[in-house]
Design a protein around this motif. Structure first.
Motif, PDB file in Angstrom:
ATOM      1  N   ASN A   1       6.498   1.628   7.331  1.00  0.00           N
ATOM      2  CA  ASN A   1       6.107   2.953   7.819  1.00  0.00           C
ATOM      3  C   ASN A   1       5.883   3.906   6.642  1.00  0.00           C
ATOM      4  O   ASN A   1       4.895   4.646   6.604  1.00  0.00           O
ATOM      5  CB  ASN A   1       7.178   3.520   8.760  1.00  0.00           C
ATOM      6  CG  ASN A   1       7.064   2.978  10.161  1.00  0.00           C
ATOM      7  OD1 ASN A   1       5.973   2.846  10.691  1.00  0.00           O
ATOM      8  ND2 ASN A   1       8.187   2.634  10.771  1.00  0.00           N
TER       9      ASN A   1
ATOM     10  N   ALA B   1       2.646   3.002   4.888  1.00  0.00           N
ATOM     11  CA  ALA B   1       1.448   3.516   5.556  1.00  0.00           C
ATOM     12  C   ALA B   1       1.203   4.969   5.175  1.00  0.00           C
ATOM     13  O   ALA B   1       0.043   5.379   4.951  1.00  0.00           O
ATOM     14  CB  ALA B   1       1.588   3.378   7.066  1.00  0.00           C
ATOM     15  N   LYS B   2       2.245   5.759   5.065  1.00  0.00           N
ATOM     16  CA  LYS B   2       2.088   7.157   4.680  1.00  0.00           C
ATOM     17  C   LYS B   2       1.649   7.294   3.224  1.00  0.00           C
ATOM     18  O   LYS B   2       0.891   8.201   2.873  1.00  0.00           O
ATOM     19  CB  LYS B   2       3.386   7.911   4.936  1.00  0.00           C
ATOM     20  CG  LYS B   2       3.722   8.027   6.427  1.00  0.00           C
ATOM     21  CD  LYS B   2       5.087   8.650   6.665  1.00  0.00           C
ATOM     22  CE  LYS B   2       5.409   8.710   8.159  1.00  0.00           C
ATOM     23  NZ  LYS B   2       6.762   9.229   8.434  1.00  0.00           N
TER      24      LYS B   2
ATOM     25  N   ASN C   1       9.995  -1.353   4.510  1.00  0.00           N
ATOM     26  CA  ASN C   1       9.771   0.022   4.965  1.00  0.00           C
ATOM     27  C   ASN C   1       8.279   0.328   5.039  1.00  0.00           C
ATOM     28  O   ASN C   1       7.755   1.241   4.381  1.00  0.00           O
ATOM     29  CB  ASN C   1      10.474   1.021   4.047  1.00  0.00           C
ATOM     30  CG  ASN C   1      10.532   2.423   4.642  1.00  0.00           C
ATOM     31  OD1 ASN C   1      10.147   2.645   5.797  1.00  0.00           O
ATOM     32  ND2 ASN C   1      11.017   3.378   3.868  1.00  0.00           N
TER      33      ASN C   1
ATOM     34  N   MET D   1       8.474  -5.689   8.103  1.00  0.00           N
ATOM     35  CA  MET D   1       8.251  -4.255   8.258  1.00  0.00           C
ATOM     36  C   MET D   1       9.516  -3.460   7.976  1.00  0.00           C
ATOM     37  O   MET D   1       9.478  -2.403   7.339  1.00  0.00           O
ATOM     38  CB  MET D   1       7.742  -3.965   9.674  1.00  0.00           C
ATOM     39  CG  MET D   1       6.357  -4.516   9.947  1.00  0.00           C
ATOM     40  SD  MET D   1       5.868  -4.318  11.685  1.00  0.00           S
ATOM     41  CE  MET D   1       4.343  -5.266  11.709  1.00  0.00           C
TER      42      MET D   1
ATOM     43  N   GLY E   1      -1.793   7.565   8.661  1.00  0.00           N
ATOM     44  CA  GLY E   1      -1.232   6.382   8.030  1.00  0.00           C
ATOM     45  C   GLY E   1      -2.330   5.548   7.409  1.00  0.00           C
ATOM     46  O   GLY E   1      -3.189   6.042   6.677  1.00  0.00           O
TER      47      GLY E   1
ATOM     48  N   CYS F   1       3.794   0.170  12.662  1.00  0.00           N
ATOM     49  CA  CYS F   1       3.746   0.817  11.344  1.00  0.00           C
ATOM     50  C   CYS F   1       2.349   1.246  10.911  1.00  0.00           C
ATOM     51  O   CYS F   1       2.206   1.893   9.864  1.00  0.00           O
ATOM     52  CB  CYS F   1       4.342  -0.073  10.254  1.00  0.00           C
ATOM     53  SG  CYS F   1       6.036  -0.620  10.546  1.00  0.00           S
ATOM     54  N   ARG F   2       1.321   0.923  11.666  1.00  0.00           N
ATOM     55  CA  ARG F   2      -0.044   1.196  11.234  1.00  0.00           C
ATOM     56  C   ARG F   2      -0.274   2.672  10.937  1.00  0.00           C
ATOM     57  O   ARG F   2      -0.969   3.025   9.978  1.00  0.00           O
ATOM     58  CB  ARG F   2      -1.016   0.697  12.311  1.00  0.00           C
ATOM     59  CG  ARG F   2      -2.478   0.976  12.098  1.00  0.00           C
ATOM     60  CD  ARG F   2      -3.025   0.512  10.778  1.00  0.00           C
ATOM     61  NE  ARG F   2      -2.926  -0.928  10.515  1.00  0.00           N
ATOM     62  CZ  ARG F   2      -3.321  -1.493   9.389  1.00  0.00           C
ATOM     63  NH1 ARG F   2      -3.838  -0.752   8.419  1.00  0.00           N
ATOM     64  NH2 ARG F   2      -3.173  -2.807   9.208  1.00  0.00           N
ATOM     65  N   THR F   3       0.291   3.568  11.741  1.00  0.00           N
ATOM     66  CA  THR F   3       0.023   5.003  11.571  1.00  0.00           C
ATOM     67  C   THR F   3       1.151   5.745  10.847  1.00  0.00           C
ATOM     68  O   THR F   3       1.127   6.967  10.764  1.00  0.00           O
ATOM     69  CB  THR F   3      -0.219   5.672  12.934  1.00  0.00           C
ATOM     70  OG1 THR F   3       0.994   5.613  13.711  1.00  0.00           O
ATOM     71  CG2 THR F   3      -1.342   4.995  13.690  1.00  0.00           C
ATOM     72  N   GLY F   4       2.126   5.003  10.331  1.00  0.00           N
ATOM     73  CA  GLY F   4       3.244   5.639   9.635  1.00  0.00           C
ATOM     74  C   GLY F   4       4.468   5.811  10.497  1.00  0.00           C
ATOM     75  O   GLY F   4       5.500   6.289  10.025  1.00  0.00           O
ATOM     76  N   ASP F   5       4.373   5.449  11.761  1.00  0.00           N
ATOM     77  CA  ASP F   5       5.517   5.353  12.671  1.00  0.00           C
ATOM     78  C   ASP F   5       5.465   3.964  13.294  1.00  0.00           C
ATOM     79  O   ASP F   5       4.430   3.294  13.284  1.00  0.00           O
ATOM     80  CB  ASP F   5       5.428   6.410  13.779  1.00  0.00           C
ATOM     81  CG  ASP F   5       5.600   7.825  13.255  1.00  0.00           C
ATOM     82  OD1 ASP F   5       6.678   8.117  12.710  1.00  0.00           O
ATOM     83  OD2 ASP F   5       4.655   8.625  13.388  1.00  0.00           O
ATOM     84  N   TRP F   6       6.579   3.535  13.884  1.00  0.00           N
ATOM     85  CA  TRP F   6       6.529   2.253  14.576  1.00  0.00           C
ATOM     86  C   TRP F   6       5.433   2.271  15.629  1.00  0.00           C
ATOM     87  O   TRP F   6       4.696   1.297  15.794  1.00  0.00           O
ATOM     88  CB  TRP F   6       7.884   1.926  15.199  1.00  0.00           C
ATOM     89  CG  TRP F   6       8.867   1.375  14.213  1.00  0.00           C
ATOM     90  CD1 TRP F   6       9.899   2.045  13.614  1.00  0.00           C
ATOM     91  CD2 TRP F   6       8.896   0.045  13.677  1.00  0.00           C
ATOM     92  NE1 TRP F   6      10.564   1.201  12.747  1.00  0.00           N
ATOM     93  CE2 TRP F   6       9.982  -0.025  12.771  1.00  0.00           C
ATOM     94  CE3 TRP F   6       8.121  -1.100  13.883  1.00  0.00           C
ATOM     95  CZ2 TRP F   6      10.301  -1.194  12.071  1.00  0.00           C
ATOM     96  CZ3 TRP F   6       8.431  -2.268  13.191  1.00  0.00           C
ATOM     97  CH2 TRP F   6       9.510  -2.304  12.302  1.00  0.00           C
TER      98      TRP F   6
END
Length: 449
Positions: free
Chosen positions: A345, A348-349, A343, A339, A376, A270-275
Protein backbone atom coordinates in the motif's frame (compact mmCIF):
# COMPACT_ATOMS: atom_id res chain seq x y z
CA UNK A 1 18.51 -31.27 -8.95
CA UNK A 2 18.42 -28.72 -11.79
CA UNK A 3 18.94 -25.08 -11.01
CA UNK A 4 16.18 -22.58 -11.73
CA UNK A 5 16.53 -19.90 -14.40
CA UNK A 6 18.89 -17.02 -13.77
CA UNK A 7 17.32 -13.93 -12.19
CA UNK A 8 16.04 -11.34 -14.64
CA UNK A 9 18.08 -8.17 -14.56
CA UNK A 10 15.73 -5.26 -13.98
CA UNK A 11 16.60 -3.20 -17.00
CA UNK A 12 15.17 -2.53 -20.46
CA UNK A 13 16.98 -4.35 -23.26
CA UNK A 14 16.11 -4.08 -26.96
CA UNK A 15 17.83 -6.70 -29.10
CA UNK A 16 15.42 -6.55 -32.04
CA UNK A 17 12.61 -4.42 -33.35
CA UNK A 18 9.41 -4.74 -31.33
CA UNK A 19 7.95 -7.22 -32.09
CA UNK A 20 10.96 -9.34 -33.04
CA UNK A 21 11.23 -12.15 -35.58
CA UNK A 22 10.41 -14.98 -33.20
CA UNK A 23 7.36 -13.10 -31.88
CA UNK A 24 6.26 -12.51 -35.46
CA UNK A 25 6.55 -16.23 -36.17
CA UNK A 26 4.45 -17.07 -33.15
CA UNK A 27 1.92 -14.44 -34.09
CA UNK A 28 1.42 -16.10 -37.45
CA UNK A 29 0.64 -19.30 -35.55
CA UNK A 30 -1.80 -17.34 -33.41
CA UNK A 31 -3.61 -16.08 -36.49
CA UNK A 32 -4.07 -19.61 -37.78
CA UNK A 33 -4.93 -21.26 -34.45
CA UNK A 34 -6.75 -18.74 -32.27
CA UNK A 35 -10.15 -17.17 -32.87
CA UNK A 36 -9.95 -13.75 -34.49
CA UNK A 37 -12.24 -12.58 -31.69
CA UNK A 38 -9.29 -12.83 -29.28
CA UNK A 39 -7.19 -9.79 -30.13
CA UNK A 40 -3.70 -8.86 -28.99
CA UNK A 41 -2.67 -5.31 -28.20
CA UNK A 42 1.08 -5.89 -28.45
CA UNK A 43 2.05 -9.14 -30.25
CA UNK A 44 5.23 -9.67 -28.23
CA UNK A 45 5.34 -13.23 -26.92
CA UNK A 46 6.53 -13.39 -23.32
CA UNK A 47 8.96 -16.08 -22.21
CA UNK A 48 9.82 -14.98 -18.68
CA UNK A 49 8.93 -12.12 -16.35
CA UNK A 50 9.82 -10.77 -12.92
CA UNK A 51 9.54 -7.49 -11.05
CA UNK A 52 8.87 -4.77 -13.61
CA UNK A 53 10.35 -6.59 -16.64
CA UNK A 54 8.85 -8.86 -19.30
CA UNK A 55 11.32 -10.92 -21.36
CA UNK A 56 10.12 -11.91 -24.82
CA UNK A 57 11.10 -14.85 -27.01
CA UNK A 58 13.58 -12.67 -28.92
CA UNK A 59 15.46 -11.72 -25.74
CA UNK A 60 14.02 -8.22 -25.49
CA UNK A 61 13.31 -6.96 -21.98
CA UNK A 62 10.30 -4.68 -21.80
CA UNK A 63 9.27 -2.37 -18.97
CA UNK A 64 5.85 -3.39 -17.71
CA UNK A 65 3.37 -0.57 -17.12
CA UNK A 66 0.36 -2.90 -17.46
CA UNK A 67 0.71 -5.78 -14.95
CA UNK A 68 -1.44 -7.96 -17.21
CA UNK A 69 -4.26 -5.44 -16.58
CA UNK A 70 -3.66 -4.98 -12.84
CA UNK A 71 -3.11 -8.69 -12.15
CA UNK A 72 0.59 -9.07 -11.32
CA UNK A 73 0.48 -6.42 -8.60
CA UNK A 74 3.17 -8.21 -6.57
CA UNK A 75 5.27 -8.71 -9.71
CA UNK A 76 5.48 -11.74 -11.95
CA UNK A 77 6.75 -14.92 -10.30
CA UNK A 78 6.93 -13.26 -6.88
CA UNK A 79 8.97 -15.57 -4.62
CA UNK A 80 6.29 -16.17 -2.00
CA UNK A 81 3.72 -16.91 -4.70
CA UNK A 82 6.07 -19.34 -6.46
CA UNK A 83 6.91 -21.10 -3.19
CA UNK A 84 3.26 -21.57 -2.21
CA UNK A 85 2.23 -22.71 -5.69
CA UNK A 86 5.07 -25.23 -5.98
CA UNK A 87 4.18 -26.77 -2.65
CA UNK A 88 0.48 -26.95 -3.50
CA UNK A 89 1.03 -28.48 -6.95
CA UNK A 90 3.11 -31.20 -5.31
CA UNK A 91 0.31 -31.92 -2.82
CA UNK A 92 -2.75 -31.91 -5.10
CA UNK A 93 -4.13 -29.73 -7.90
CA UNK A 94 -7.89 -30.19 -7.58
CA UNK A 95 -10.61 -31.94 -5.65
CA UNK A 96 -13.50 -29.44 -6.02
CA UNK A 97 -14.31 -27.63 -2.79
CA UNK A 98 -17.97 -28.60 -3.14
CA UNK A 99 -17.03 -32.30 -3.08
CA UNK A 100 -14.03 -32.68 -0.76
CA UNK A 101 -12.97 -29.32 0.69
CA UNK A 102 -9.50 -28.15 1.68
CA UNK A 103 -7.91 -25.65 4.05
CA UNK A 104 -6.47 -23.33 1.43
CA UNK A 105 -9.96 -22.19 0.40
CA UNK A 106 -10.80 -21.44 4.01
CA UNK A 107 -7.60 -19.45 4.50
CA UNK A 108 -8.32 -17.22 1.49
CA UNK A 109 -11.88 -16.58 2.67
CA UNK A 110 -10.62 -15.74 6.15
CA UNK A 111 -8.13 -13.28 4.65
CA UNK A 112 -10.86 -11.64 2.53
CA UNK A 113 -13.15 -11.36 5.54
CA UNK A 114 -10.36 -9.67 7.47
CA UNK A 115 -9.05 -7.35 4.76
CA UNK A 116 -12.21 -6.04 3.09
CA UNK A 117 -13.78 -2.88 4.58
CA UNK A 118 -15.89 -3.22 7.72
CA UNK A 119 -15.46 -4.87 11.09
CA UNK A 120 -18.70 -6.85 11.20
CA UNK A 121 -19.01 -10.57 10.64
CA UNK A 122 -18.46 -11.48 7.00
CA UNK A 123 -18.54 -14.49 4.69
CA UNK A 124 -16.80 -15.12 1.37
CA UNK A 125 -17.08 -17.42 -1.64
CA UNK A 126 -14.47 -18.04 -4.34
CA UNK A 127 -14.79 -18.22 -8.11
CA UNK A 128 -12.55 -18.02 -11.20
CA UNK A 129 -13.00 -14.61 -12.81
CA UNK A 130 -14.13 -11.12 -12.01
CA UNK A 131 -17.24 -11.57 -14.13
CA UNK A 132 -18.19 -14.65 -12.09
CA UNK A 133 -17.78 -12.68 -8.88
CA UNK A 134 -20.08 -9.94 -10.20
CA UNK A 135 -22.69 -12.46 -11.40
CA UNK A 136 -22.74 -14.09 -7.99
CA UNK A 137 -22.97 -10.72 -6.24
CA UNK A 138 -26.16 -10.06 -8.21
CA UNK A 139 -27.50 -13.52 -7.32
CA UNK A 140 -26.85 -12.89 -3.63
CA UNK A 141 -28.35 -9.39 -3.72
CA UNK A 142 -31.53 -10.60 -5.41
CA UNK A 143 -31.89 -13.47 -2.97
CA UNK A 144 -31.35 -11.33 0.13
CA UNK A 145 -33.58 -8.43 -0.89
CA UNK A 146 -36.25 -10.33 -2.80
CA UNK A 147 -35.94 -7.63 -5.49
CA UNK A 148 -34.79 -7.85 -9.11
CA UNK A 149 -33.47 -4.53 -10.43
CA UNK A 150 -29.75 -3.73 -10.48
CA UNK A 151 -28.41 -0.22 -11.11
CA UNK A 152 -25.07 0.34 -12.85
CA UNK A 153 -23.28 3.45 -14.10
CA UNK A 154 -22.22 5.08 -17.34
CA UNK A 155 -18.68 4.07 -18.38
CA UNK A 156 -18.84 0.94 -16.19
CA UNK A 157 -17.10 -2.32 -17.05
CA UNK A 158 -18.07 -5.50 -15.19
CA UNK A 159 -17.24 -8.39 -17.52
CA UNK A 160 -18.01 -10.34 -20.69
CA UNK A 161 -20.70 -12.83 -19.66
CA UNK A 162 -24.30 -12.14 -20.67
CA UNK A 163 -25.26 -10.54 -17.37
CA UNK A 164 -22.02 -8.61 -16.97
CA UNK A 165 -22.20 -7.38 -20.58
CA UNK A 166 -25.60 -5.95 -19.66
CA UNK A 167 -23.94 -4.21 -16.71
CA UNK A 168 -21.06 -2.96 -18.88
CA UNK A 169 -21.62 0.38 -20.62
CA UNK A 170 -19.33 0.24 -23.65
CA UNK A 171 -20.60 -1.37 -26.84
CA UNK A 172 -17.44 -2.02 -28.89
CA UNK A 173 -15.78 -4.42 -28.40
CA UNK A 174 -17.57 -5.82 -25.37
CA UNK A 175 -21.26 -5.94 -26.38
CA UNK A 176 -21.48 -5.43 -30.14
CA UNK A 177 -23.90 -7.97 -31.71
CA UNK A 178 -23.87 -10.21 -28.63
CA UNK A 179 -27.38 -9.41 -27.37
CA UNK A 180 -30.05 -9.75 -26.21
CA UNK A 181 -28.76 -9.15 -22.73
CA UNK A 182 -30.09 -9.87 -19.25
CA UNK A 183 -32.96 -7.63 -18.22
CA UNK A 184 -33.72 -5.61 -15.08
CA UNK A 185 -30.46 -3.68 -15.51
CA UNK A 186 -30.66 0.13 -15.33
CA UNK A 187 -27.97 2.71 -16.05
CA UNK A 188 -27.41 6.07 -14.39
CA UNK A 189 -24.88 8.91 -14.87
CA UNK A 190 -21.39 8.61 -13.40
CA UNK A 191 -19.89 11.50 -11.44
CA UNK A 192 -17.18 12.12 -14.07
CA UNK A 193 -15.57 15.41 -13.03
CA UNK A 194 -13.57 16.09 -16.19
CA UNK A 195 -16.60 15.77 -18.47
CA UNK A 196 -19.37 17.01 -16.18
CA UNK A 197 -21.35 19.62 -18.16
CA UNK A 198 -21.41 22.27 -15.43
CA UNK A 199 -17.85 21.66 -14.22
CA UNK A 200 -16.05 19.55 -11.60
CA UNK A 201 -17.15 21.62 -8.61
CA UNK A 202 -20.83 20.79 -9.21
CA UNK A 203 -20.28 17.22 -10.32
CA UNK A 204 -20.82 15.35 -7.03
CA UNK A 205 -24.05 17.15 -6.11
CA UNK A 206 -25.62 17.08 -9.55
CA UNK A 207 -24.61 13.50 -10.34
CA UNK A 208 -26.05 12.31 -7.04
CA UNK A 209 -29.28 14.22 -7.65
CA UNK A 210 -29.61 12.67 -11.10
CA UNK A 211 -28.86 9.22 -9.72
CA UNK A 212 -31.56 9.50 -7.05
CA UNK A 213 -34.08 11.00 -9.47
CA UNK A 214 -33.56 8.36 -12.17
CA UNK A 215 -33.72 5.39 -9.81
CA UNK A 216 -36.87 6.77 -8.22
CA UNK A 217 -38.62 7.51 -11.52
CA UNK A 218 -37.41 4.67 -13.73
CA UNK A 219 -36.85 1.79 -11.31
CA UNK A 220 -38.34 2.46 -7.90
CA UNK A 221 -36.40 2.10 -4.69
CA UNK A 222 -38.51 -0.86 -3.54
CA UNK A 223 -37.70 -2.73 -6.76
CA UNK A 224 -33.95 -2.20 -6.56
CA UNK A 225 -31.84 -5.07 -5.23
CA UNK A 226 -28.43 -3.47 -5.63
CA UNK A 227 -26.36 -0.58 -6.91
CA UNK A 228 -23.10 -1.74 -8.47
CA UNK A 229 -20.20 0.72 -8.59
CA UNK A 230 -16.45 0.67 -9.30
CA UNK A 231 -14.88 3.02 -6.72
CA UNK A 232 -12.52 4.03 -9.54
CA UNK A 233 -13.76 2.96 -12.94
CA UNK A 234 -11.31 0.78 -14.85
CA UNK A 235 -11.97 0.06 -18.52
CA UNK A 236 -14.22 3.13 -18.62
CA UNK A 237 -11.15 5.35 -18.34
CA UNK A 238 -9.84 5.33 -14.75
CA UNK A 239 -12.57 7.74 -13.79
CA UNK A 240 -12.24 8.83 -10.16
CA UNK A 241 -15.73 9.83 -8.98
CA UNK A 242 -16.15 13.34 -7.65
CA UNK A 243 -15.27 13.54 -3.95
CA UNK A 244 -18.10 12.36 -1.71
CA UNK A 245 -20.13 10.74 -4.48
CA UNK A 246 -19.38 7.13 -3.52
CA UNK A 247 -20.11 7.87 0.13
CA UNK A 248 -23.47 9.46 -0.67
CA UNK A 249 -24.53 6.60 -2.95
CA UNK A 250 -23.65 4.03 -0.28
CA UNK A 251 -25.56 5.96 2.40
CA UNK A 252 -28.60 6.30 0.12
CA UNK A 253 -28.56 2.56 -0.53
CA UNK A 254 -28.53 1.83 3.20
CA UNK A 255 -31.46 4.21 3.71
CA UNK A 256 -33.58 2.30 1.19
CA UNK A 257 -32.62 -1.28 1.99
CA UNK A 258 -30.63 -1.57 -1.25
CA UNK A 259 -27.33 -3.44 -1.26
CA UNK A 260 -24.26 -1.44 -2.26
CA UNK A 261 -21.86 -3.63 -4.26
CA UNK A 262 -18.31 -2.37 -4.71
CA UNK A 263 -16.62 -3.82 -7.78
CA UNK A 264 -13.00 -3.80 -6.55
CA UNK A 265 -11.77 -6.22 -9.20
CA UNK A 266 -9.26 -3.75 -10.66
CA UNK A 267 -8.90 -1.41 -7.67
CA UNK A 268 -8.44 -3.99 -4.92
CA UNK A 269 -5.34 -5.38 -3.22
CA UNK A 270 -3.12 -2.33 -2.72
CA UNK A 271 -3.50 -0.99 -6.27
CA UNK A 272 -4.76 2.44 -5.16
CA UNK A 273 -2.71 2.74 -1.96
CA UNK A 274 -5.33 1.09 0.25
CA UNK A 275 -6.29 -2.55 0.46
CA UNK A 276 -9.52 -1.48 -1.25
CA UNK A 277 -10.40 1.79 -2.95
CA UNK A 278 -13.63 2.19 -0.93
CA UNK A 279 -11.51 2.84 2.14
CA UNK A 280 -10.55 6.25 0.74
CA UNK A 281 -14.02 7.55 1.68
CA UNK A 282 -14.52 5.14 4.60
CA UNK A 283 -17.24 3.30 2.69
CA UNK A 284 -18.20 -0.18 3.89
CA UNK A 285 -19.97 -1.99 1.04
CA UNK A 286 -22.53 -4.71 1.64
CA UNK A 287 -20.74 -6.85 -0.94
CA UNK A 288 -17.25 -6.59 -2.47
CA UNK A 289 -16.07 -8.35 -5.62
CA UNK A 290 -12.37 -9.11 -6.03
CA UNK A 291 -10.12 -10.72 -8.65
CA UNK A 292 -7.10 -9.57 -10.74
CA UNK A 293 -4.42 -8.75 -8.12
CA UNK A 294 -5.65 -11.32 -5.61
CA UNK A 295 -3.52 -14.27 -6.71
CA UNK A 296 -0.34 -13.05 -8.38
CA UNK A 297 -1.47 -14.08 -11.86
CA UNK A 298 -3.48 -17.22 -11.24
CA UNK A 299 -7.23 -17.23 -11.98
CA UNK A 300 -9.17 -16.55 -8.79
CA UNK A 301 -11.95 -14.22 -7.72
CA UNK A 302 -13.93 -13.63 -4.58
CA UNK A 303 -17.20 -12.29 -3.28
CA UNK A 304 -17.22 -11.04 0.29
CA UNK A 305 -20.06 -9.49 2.24
CA UNK A 306 -22.05 -9.16 5.43
CA UNK A 307 -22.66 -12.57 6.95
CA UNK A 308 -26.45 -12.30 6.91
CA UNK A 309 -26.37 -11.30 3.24
CA UNK A 310 -23.98 -14.01 2.09
CA UNK A 311 -25.72 -16.68 4.17
CA UNK A 312 -29.14 -15.89 2.67
CA UNK A 313 -28.48 -18.14 -0.34
CA UNK A 314 -29.62 -21.76 -0.17
CA UNK A 315 -27.01 -24.52 0.05
CA UNK A 316 -25.55 -25.29 -3.37
CA UNK A 317 -26.64 -21.93 -4.78
CA UNK A 318 -23.06 -20.65 -5.01
CA UNK A 319 -20.02 -22.48 -6.34
CA UNK A 320 -18.47 -23.93 -9.47
CA UNK A 321 -16.21 -26.82 -10.36
CA UNK A 322 -12.99 -24.83 -10.42
CA UNK A 323 -13.98 -22.01 -8.06
CA UNK A 324 -11.34 -21.57 -5.39
CA UNK A 325 -8.93 -24.04 -7.00
CA UNK A 326 -6.30 -25.04 -4.40
CA UNK A 327 -3.33 -23.92 -6.54
CA UNK A 328 -4.93 -20.51 -7.13
CA UNK A 329 -5.72 -20.26 -3.41
CA UNK A 330 -2.08 -21.01 -2.59
CA UNK A 331 -1.04 -18.24 -4.99
CA UNK A 332 -3.45 -15.83 -3.28
CA UNK A 333 -2.02 -16.63 0.13
CA UNK A 334 1.49 -15.98 -1.21
CA UNK A 335 0.35 -12.77 -2.84
CA UNK A 336 -1.36 -11.44 0.29
CA UNK A 337 1.69 -12.38 2.36
CA UNK A 338 3.86 -10.40 -0.07
CA UNK A 339 1.58 -7.36 0.13
CA UNK A 340 1.76 -7.39 3.91
CA UNK A 341 5.48 -8.10 4.22
CA UNK A 342 6.50 -5.50 1.64
CA UNK A 343 3.86 -2.89 2.63
CA UNK A 344 2.65 -2.55 -0.94
CA UNK A 345 0.00 0.00 0.00
CA UNK A 346 2.82 2.37 0.88
CA UNK A 347 4.62 1.40 -2.32
CA UNK A 348 1.55 2.30 -4.41
CA UNK A 349 1.57 5.76 -2.84
CA UNK A 350 5.28 6.12 -3.59
CA UNK A 351 4.59 5.28 -7.23
CA UNK A 352 1.86 7.92 -7.31
CA UNK A 353 4.26 10.49 -5.85
CA UNK A 354 6.81 9.72 -8.56
CA UNK A 355 4.36 9.43 -11.45
CA UNK A 356 1.89 12.28 -11.01
CA UNK A 357 4.32 15.23 -11.11
CA UNK A 358 5.79 13.89 -14.35
CA UNK A 359 2.34 13.49 -15.90
CA UNK A 360 1.34 16.96 -14.73
CA UNK A 361 4.47 18.43 -16.33
CA UNK A 362 3.48 16.74 -19.58
CA UNK A 363 -0.05 18.14 -19.27
CA UNK A 364 1.37 21.64 -18.81
CA UNK A 365 3.39 21.18 -21.99
CA UNK A 366 0.76 19.58 -24.23
CA UNK A 367 -2.77 20.97 -24.36
CA UNK A 368 -3.97 17.61 -25.74
CA UNK A 369 -3.57 16.12 -22.25
CA UNK A 370 -6.86 17.22 -20.77
CA UNK A 371 -6.79 15.40 -17.46
CA UNK A 372 -4.36 13.59 -15.16
CA UNK A 373 -6.12 11.34 -12.69
CA UNK A 374 -6.06 8.20 -10.59
CA UNK A 375 -4.77 7.06 -7.25
CA UNK A 376 -1.82 4.98 -6.13
CA UNK A 377 -0.48 2.88 -9.00
CA UNK A 378 -3.72 3.22 -10.99
CA UNK A 379 -3.12 6.38 -13.02
CA UNK A 380 -4.15 7.79 -16.38
CA UNK A 381 -4.15 10.73 -18.76
CA UNK A 382 -7.14 11.59 -20.94
CA UNK A 383 -6.31 12.97 -24.38
CA UNK A 384 -8.45 15.57 -26.13
CA UNK A 385 -8.36 17.70 -29.28
CA UNK A 386 -6.85 20.70 -27.51
CA UNK A 387 -7.44 23.56 -25.10
CA UNK A 388 -11.14 24.23 -24.72
CA UNK A 389 -12.05 21.32 -27.00
CA UNK A 390 -12.83 18.14 -25.06
CA UNK A 391 -13.36 16.04 -28.18
CA UNK A 392 -11.81 12.65 -27.38
CA UNK A 393 -8.49 12.19 -29.17
CA UNK A 394 -8.29 8.45 -29.73
CA UNK A 395 -5.94 8.88 -32.71
CA UNK A 396 -3.28 10.55 -30.56
CA UNK A 397 -3.79 7.94 -27.85
CA UNK A 398 -3.08 5.23 -30.38
CA UNK A 399 0.06 6.95 -31.64
CA UNK A 400 1.48 7.45 -28.16
CA UNK A 401 0.67 3.88 -27.19
CA UNK A 402 2.30 2.50 -30.37
CA UNK A 403 5.47 4.55 -29.82
CA UNK A 404 5.77 3.27 -26.24
CA UNK A 405 5.44 -0.29 -27.49
CA UNK A 406 8.12 0.24 -30.15
CA UNK A 407 10.53 1.39 -27.44
CA UNK A 408 9.95 -1.56 -25.15
CA UNK A 409 7.37 -0.07 -22.78
CA UNK A 410 4.13 -1.98 -22.26
CA UNK A 411 1.30 0.54 -21.94
CA UNK A 412 -2.47 0.17 -22.15
CA UNK A 413 -5.34 2.29 -23.38
CA UNK A 414 -8.85 2.56 -21.96
CA UNK A 415 -11.93 4.73 -21.92
CA UNK A 416 -15.39 4.72 -23.40
CA UNK A 417 -14.00 6.89 -26.21
CA UNK A 418 -10.65 5.08 -26.51
CA UNK A 419 -8.75 8.23 -25.53
CA UNK A 420 -7.21 7.31 -22.18
CA UNK A 421 -3.65 6.13 -21.66
CA UNK A 422 -3.57 4.16 -18.42
CA UNK A 423 -0.69 3.06 -16.21
CA UNK A 424 -0.78 -0.02 -13.98
CA UNK A 425 2.82 -0.87 -13.10
CA UNK A 426 3.48 -3.80 -10.78
CA UNK A 427 4.17 -2.57 -7.28
CA UNK A 428 7.41 -4.55 -7.36
CA UNK A 429 8.85 -2.28 -10.06
CA UNK A 430 11.91 -0.15 -9.27
CA UNK A 431 11.98 3.64 -9.28
CA UNK A 432 14.63 3.47 -12.00
CA UNK A 433 12.32 1.55 -14.34
CA UNK A 434 9.43 3.89 -13.53
CA UNK A 435 11.54 6.91 -14.42
CA UNK A 436 12.81 5.32 -17.62
CA UNK A 437 9.29 4.37 -18.62
CA UNK A 438 8.08 7.91 -18.04
CA UNK A 439 10.96 9.19 -20.19
CA UNK A 440 9.63 7.00 -22.99
CA UNK A 441 6.11 8.38 -22.48
CA UNK A 442 7.52 11.91 -22.78
CA UNK A 443 9.35 11.00 -25.99
CA UNK A 444 6.14 9.43 -27.30
CA UNK A 445 4.23 12.69 -26.96
CA UNK A 446 7.09 14.66 -28.51
CA UNK A 447 7.14 12.27 -31.47
CA UNK A 448 3.37 12.26 -31.91
CA UNK A 449 2.80 16.02 -31.66
Amino acid sequence: MTEGPAPIEQQRVLKTAIPGPRSNELHQRKLSAVSAGVSTGLPVYVERAAGGILVDVDGNQLIDFGSGIAVTTVGNSAPRVVEQVRAQVADFTHSCFMVTPYEEYLAVCEALNELTPGTGQKRSALFNSGAEAVENAVKVARTFTGRQAVVAFDHAYHGRTNLTMALTAKNMPYKHRFGPFANEIYRVPMAYPFRWPTGPSRCADEAFEQFVSQVHAQVGEDNTAAVLLEPIQGEGGFIVPAPGFVRRVADWCAEHGILFIADEIQTGFCRTGDWFACEFEDVVPDLVTTAKGIAGGLPLSGLTGRAEVMDSVHGGGLGGTYGGNPVACAAALGSIETMRAENLNARAKQIEALFVPRLQQLAAKYEQIGDVRGRGAMLAVELIAGAGDLTPNSALTGKVNAYCHSQGLVTLTAGTYGNVLRFLPPLAISDELLSEGLDIVEHAFAAAL
